[in-house]
Design an enzyme around this catalytic site. Sequence first.
Site, PDB file in Angstrom:
ATOM      1  N   ASN A  76       0.908  -1.175   0.007  1.00 44.44           N
ATOM      2  CA  ASN A  76      -0.265  -0.014  -0.092  1.00 44.44           C
ATOM      3  C   ASN A  76       1.038   1.446   0.170  1.00 44.44           C
ATOM      4  O   ASN A  76       1.656   1.516   0.896  1.00 44.44           O
ATOM      5  CB  ASN A  76      -0.784  -0.103   1.536  1.00 44.44           C
ATOM      6  N   TRP A  77       0.738   1.798  -0.914  1.00 45.34           N
ATOM      7  CA  TRP A  77       2.260   3.410  -1.582  1.00 45.34           C
ATOM      8  C   TRP A  77       1.668   4.258  -0.522  1.00 45.34           C
ATOM      9  O   TRP A  77       1.857   5.560  -0.577  1.00 45.34           O
ATOM     10  CB  TRP A  77       2.562   3.477  -2.642  1.00 45.34           C
ATOM     11  N   LYS A  78       0.121   4.423  -0.117  1.00 45.50           N
ATOM     12  CA  LYS A  78      -0.502   5.738   0.555  1.00 45.50           C
ATOM     13  C   LYS A  78      -0.147   6.517  -0.857  1.00 45.50           C
ATOM     14  O   LYS A  78      -0.150   6.364  -1.789  1.00 45.50           O
ATOM     15  CB  LYS A  78       0.170   5.918   1.712  1.00 45.50           C
ATOM     16  N   HIS A  92      -9.911   1.206   4.731  1.00 46.06           N
ATOM     17  CA  HIS A  92      -8.710   1.568   5.479  1.00 46.06           C
ATOM     18  C   HIS A  92      -9.110   2.206   6.669  1.00 46.06           C
ATOM     19  O   HIS A  92      -9.895   3.451   6.400  1.00 46.06           O
ATOM     20  CB  HIS A  92      -7.789   1.796   4.125  1.00 46.06           C
ATOM     21  N   GLU A  99      -6.630   4.543   7.432  1.00 47.33           N
ATOM     22  CA  GLU A  99      -6.406   6.252   7.183  1.00 47.33           C
ATOM     23  C   GLU A  99      -8.024   6.828   6.541  1.00 47.33           C
ATOM     24  O   GLU A  99      -7.862   8.288   6.499  1.00 47.33           O
ATOM     25  CB  GLU A  99      -5.333   6.731   6.826  1.00 47.33           C
ATOM     26  N   GLU A 113      -5.327  -5.032  10.484  1.00 49.07           N
ATOM     27  CA  GLU A 113      -5.046  -4.003  10.422  1.00 49.07           C
ATOM     28  C   GLU A 113      -5.328  -3.163  11.678  1.00 49.07           C
ATOM     29  O   GLU A 113      -5.787  -1.948  11.746  1.00 49.07           O
ATOM     30  CB  GLU A 113      -4.877  -2.755   9.816  1.00 49.07           C
ATOM     31  N   GLY A 134       1.726   1.913  10.926  1.00 49.95           N
ATOM     32  CA  GLY A 134       3.208   3.468  10.897  1.00 49.95           C
ATOM     33  C   GLY A 134       4.096   3.817  11.912  1.00 49.95           C
ATOM     34  O   GLY A 134       4.802   5.138  12.399  1.00 49.95           O
ATOM     35  N   SER A 155       2.760  -1.870  10.444  1.00 55.16           N
ATOM     36  CA  SER A 155       4.274  -1.528  10.179  1.00 55.16           C
ATOM     37  C   SER A 155       5.120  -3.319  10.114  1.00 55.16           C
ATOM     38  O   SER A 155       6.622  -3.319  11.232  1.00 55.16           O
ATOM     39  CB  SER A 155       4.963  -2.042  12.029  1.00 55.16           C
ATOM     40  N   GLY A 205       2.116  -1.154   4.199  1.00 57.56           N
ATOM     41  CA  GLY A 205       2.839   0.282   4.021  1.00 57.56           C
ATOM     42  C   GLY A 205       3.877   0.894   3.851  1.00 57.56           C
ATOM     43  O   GLY A 205       4.944   0.502   2.307  1.00 57.56           O
TER      44      GLY A 205
HETATM   45  P1  PGA Z   1       3.198   0.416   7.179  1.00 57.01           P
HETATM   46  O1  PGA Z   1       1.021   0.475   6.829  1.00 57.01           O
HETATM   47  O2  PGA Z   1       3.209  -1.276   7.177  1.00 57.01           O
HETATM   48  O3  PGA Z   1       2.892   1.878   7.511  1.00 57.01           O
HETATM   49  O4  PGA Z   1       2.205   0.272   8.940  1.00 57.01           O
HETATM   50  C1  PGA Z   1       0.819  -0.584   6.576  1.00 57.01           C
HETATM   51  C2  PGA Z   1      -1.442   0.535   6.247  1.00 57.01           C
HETATM   52  O5  PGA Z   1      -1.874   0.926   6.225  1.00 57.01           O
HETATM   53  O6  PGA Z   1      -1.569  -0.735   5.511  1.00 57.01           O
END
Ligand code: PGA
Length: 259
Positions: free
Chosen positions: A11-13, A97, A99, A169, A175, A215, A236
């Site tokens: 997931n490149w966000k 997600h 976010e 998640e 993150g 993470s 991510g």
């Molecule tokens: P992260 O993100 O690996 O940077 O914790 C995971 C995600 O949000 O899918």
Amino acid sequence: MAKRIPLVAGNWKMYKTPAEAGNFTRKLLEKFPENSSVEVIVCPPFPAIPAVALKLAESRIGWGAQNMHWEAEGAYTGEVSPPMLQALGCRYVILGHSERRIHFNETDEQIRKKMKAALSYGLRPIFCVGEDLATRDAGDAEFFCRHQLDAALMDLPWSNPEALVIAYEPIWAIGTGRTAEPADAVAMISQLRDRISSWHGAEFADRVRILYGGSVKPDSIASFMEEEQVDGVLVGGASLNLDSFIDLVQITAKIKATA
Ligand code: PGA
């Protein structure tokens, strides 16, 4: 027991311009392990999808989007529709997600509409559930995530277990550098699978892939992949770096091949 194909999803966000994404993808293809038994996909930001799709078209690596609207078209400024993603060859779309739930106030109801739309267009949702730290500390994590699952999926027309993927998640692990304990991830994943089993039967639930995310790094992925219940990862930060992304794929392939 069904053999579920392990999945490593990046997931490149909101990272990588089209040029950066194209570059990354070219190098990824050069280094990508041949005959890997792991399914690998990347989910770039919308503007980078065409550059990635062009590079990956003839490869075994897939691609997806990070969000979409539920309508096919309409006066929805700033939105992207399921047929638009289809036209870009997206196989997957991340939905729900945390976010998006937190920063864009996405509701369970909206996520359910998106799930329904994705399934009807043949896009595979990677549907995310996860609790915040207060909920976990209160001992309510499993109840909370089961509720998110119910809200998005209960009674939805879902006839093929491979048509969607679920990702657990925990918000406090995204993150932050802090991962869940593999045992906690397994407990959560098992109860989500049980829930699906109560709707569609054990055989169906046994074929649904459920990932862990939060993470995940090359030095922490093995402890998750060693768990039979964990079918892969949604990553991510560590998916943005070529070497760590390749490491994640290789470690997953090695562990799941001998499982
Ligand atoms: P992260 O993100 O690996 O940077 O914790 C995971 C995600 O949000 O899918």
